[in-house]
Scaffold this active site. Structure first.
Site, PDB file in Angstrom:
ATOM      1  N   ARG A  58      17.655 -64.129 -50.116  1.00 36.64           N
ATOM      2  CA  ARG A  58      16.573 -64.628 -49.179  1.00 36.64           C
ATOM      3  C   ARG A  58      16.813 -64.902 -47.742  1.00 36.64           C
ATOM      4  O   ARG A  58      16.110 -64.855 -47.006  1.00 36.64           O
ATOM      5  CB  ARG A  58      15.947 -66.184 -50.007  1.00 36.64           C
ATOM      6  N   HIS A  62      14.639 -64.664 -44.005  1.00 29.73           N
ATOM      7  CA  HIS A  62      14.481 -65.996 -42.998  1.00 29.73           C
ATOM      8  C   HIS A  62      15.114 -65.769 -41.858  1.00 29.73           C
ATOM      9  O   HIS A  62      14.715 -66.168 -40.795  1.00 29.73           O
ATOM     10  CB  HIS A  62      15.082 -67.239 -43.877  1.00 29.73           C
ATOM     11  N   ASP A  63      16.180 -64.745 -41.672  1.00 26.61           N
ATOM     12  CA  ASP A  63      16.766 -64.191 -40.467  1.00 26.61           C
ATOM     13  C   ASP A  63      15.861 -63.110 -39.768  1.00 26.61           C
ATOM     14  O   ASP A  63      15.530 -63.533 -38.640  1.00 26.61           O
ATOM     15  CB  ASP A  63      18.184 -63.651 -40.896  1.00 26.61           C
ATOM     16  N   GLY A  68      14.203 -61.221 -35.261  1.00 22.18           N
ATOM     17  CA  GLY A  68      14.824 -60.084 -35.742  1.00 22.18           C
ATOM     18  C   GLY A  68      16.245 -60.286 -36.284  1.00 22.18           C
ATOM     19  O   GLY A  68      16.608 -61.549 -36.496  1.00 22.18           O
ATOM     20  N   GLU A  84      18.088 -72.997 -36.918  1.00 23.64           N
ATOM     21  CA  GLU A  84      17.113 -72.767 -37.771  1.00 23.64           C
ATOM     22  C   GLU A  84      17.358 -73.402 -39.171  1.00 23.64           C
ATOM     23  O   GLU A  84      16.414 -73.451 -40.104  1.00 23.64           O
ATOM     24  CB  GLU A  84      16.634 -71.211 -37.968  1.00 23.64           C
ATOM     25  N   ASN A  90      13.129 -73.936 -44.166  1.00 23.72           N
ATOM     26  CA  ASN A  90      14.544 -73.616 -44.462  1.00 23.72           C
ATOM     27  C   ASN A  90      15.269 -74.948 -45.171  1.00 23.72           C
ATOM     28  O   ASN A  90      16.085 -74.964 -45.829  1.00 23.72           O
ATOM     29  CB  ASN A  90      15.296 -73.135 -43.453  1.00 23.72           C
ATOM     30  N   HIS A 189      11.059 -62.942 -55.152  1.00 19.96           N
ATOM     31  CA  HIS A 189      11.091 -64.253 -56.105  1.00 19.96           C
ATOM     32  C   HIS A 189      11.177 -63.625 -57.631  1.00 19.96           C
ATOM     33  O   HIS A 189      11.104 -64.602 -58.604  1.00 19.96           O
ATOM     34  CB  HIS A 189       9.568 -64.649 -55.904  1.00 19.96           C
ATOM     35  N   SER A 190      11.326 -62.398 -57.684  1.00 20.98           N
ATOM     36  CA  SER A 190      11.970 -62.083 -59.274  1.00 20.98           C
ATOM     37  C   SER A 190      13.204 -62.727 -59.834  1.00 20.98           C
ATOM     38  O   SER A 190      13.349 -62.957 -60.693  1.00 20.98           O
ATOM     39  CB  SER A 190      12.142 -60.631 -59.440  1.00 20.98           C
TER      40      SER A 190
END
Length: 342
Positions: A58, A62-63, A68, A84, A90, A189-190
């Site tokens: 994940r 979020h990065d 970028g 962040e 987060n 999200h599996s």
């Protein structure tokens, strides 16, 4: 300072800001064991805590979505910078940063100052998928690490678990990611868990109605009621799908049956025809999901800000000040304009 030196500084700054030319096998000559080292550490991590692979995967989302794929997400706060990690999407959610630290430490011993933290995230995310049962793919590498991070940018960009499919379609389109990319990448999200904090509104006050989300299958809702009671601990976690440690297409089967954990997931099937067709397709065809997921991960990994960067020695802190941060790009541009070129 001489006009010639200023011109050189300006040219170096612009060169540093140019997008990196990403390619497979980037470290073949400079650190030939980079990818195998990342995988070895990931294997150790999954043996210690199976849930960590989902957390590491994940990190790429979020990065990359915030200015970028530059490992800005990994920077700790400083007295002059709010990073962040404590952004709304987060805080109390992202974890396993120590796995990245472990990978970086191993690579610094092997090839000091060569492999970027941004590339570590990309490689580790790929390995997390493969080690959980998904397909392996070839990653493009050659990113630099950012010199700063922005909590504000993360708050403004990253979607809430309350987001619906229409909002997500618009968000992904801003990054040139298609509707198929959105649905396939949501399949991350599996594996993994989600917090009760993210779903209590669905259970007790969907859209301000004072009632549960009608899209939830009744027995599934009863189970979540027990897991996440009113005024319960919002940090209690539940499975994002019925096979939370296996990367497969069960996530999409659950959405079709009304057993999606997050609102942002369930609405992909329940409230938007443009995404529903892909949910249905991936629920029937796991290979199609795997292929689309890999395509989406590669496209997301191509996102770059074009800002100056470096190879951090420690993924949590910037290790040097570049010409741009020392002089200020705007200052250099104004100064160099006055320099005669002949």
């Amino acid at each position: 300072m001489s006009p010639l030196l200023l011109l050189l500084l300006f040219k170096l700054t612009i060169a540093a800001a140019a997008p990196a030319q990403l390619r497979p096998g980037f470290y073949t000559e400079t650190c030939s064991e980079a990818e195998s080292t990342v995988r070895k550490v990931m294997i150790k991590a999954i043996m210690r805590e199976p849930r960590s692979v989902a957390s590491v995967m994940r990190l790429q989302f979020h990065d990359c979505f915030v200015n970028g794929c530059d490992a800005s997400l990994l920077l700790d706060d400083t007295p002059t910078m709010l990073g962040e990690k404590l952004a709304l999407s987060n805080i109390n959610s992202l974890r396993s940063f120590e796995v990245v630290d472990e990978i970086k430490e191993a690579l610094e011993k092997l090839c000091p100052g060569v492999v970027s933290c941004a590339d570590i995230i990309i490689m580790a995310a790929r390995d997390a998928v493969e080690l959980s049962g998904g397909k392996r793919w070839e990653v493009k590498l050659g990113r630099k690490d950012s010199l700063t991070a922005s909590q504000e940018d993360s708050n403004n960009i990253m979607p809430s678990p309350r987001a619906n499919a229409s909002y997500l379609i618009d968000l992904f389109s801003k990054f040139n990611l298609s509707i198929q990319d959105l649905v396939a990448l949501s399949g991350s999200h599996s594996i993994g868990n989600g917090r009760c904090f993210s779903i209590v509104f669905r259970l007790y006050n969907q859209s301000g109605t004072g009632r549960p989300d009608p899209a939830m299958e009744p027995r599934y809702r009863e189970m979540l009621n027990r897991l996440c009671p009113v005024d319960g601990d919002g940090n209690v976690t539940g499975y994002l799908d019925a096979t939370p440690q296996k990367f497969d297409n069960q996530y999409f089967k659950d959405l079709v049956s009304g057993r999606g954990f997050l609102n942002s997931d369930q609405t992909l099937f329940s409230s938007e025809a443009r995404t529903r067709e892909f949910v249905e397709r991936f629920s029937r065809d796991e290979d199609a999901f795997f292929a689309a997921f890999i395509e989406g991960m590669v496209k997301m990994g191509d996102l770059q800000s074009g800002r100056p960067g470096e190879i951090r020695r420690n993924c949590r802190v910037v290790n040097s000040r570049t010409l741009e941060s020392h002089w200020g790009l705007e200052y250099l541009q104004k100064f160099v304009i006055r320099v005669p070129l002949a």
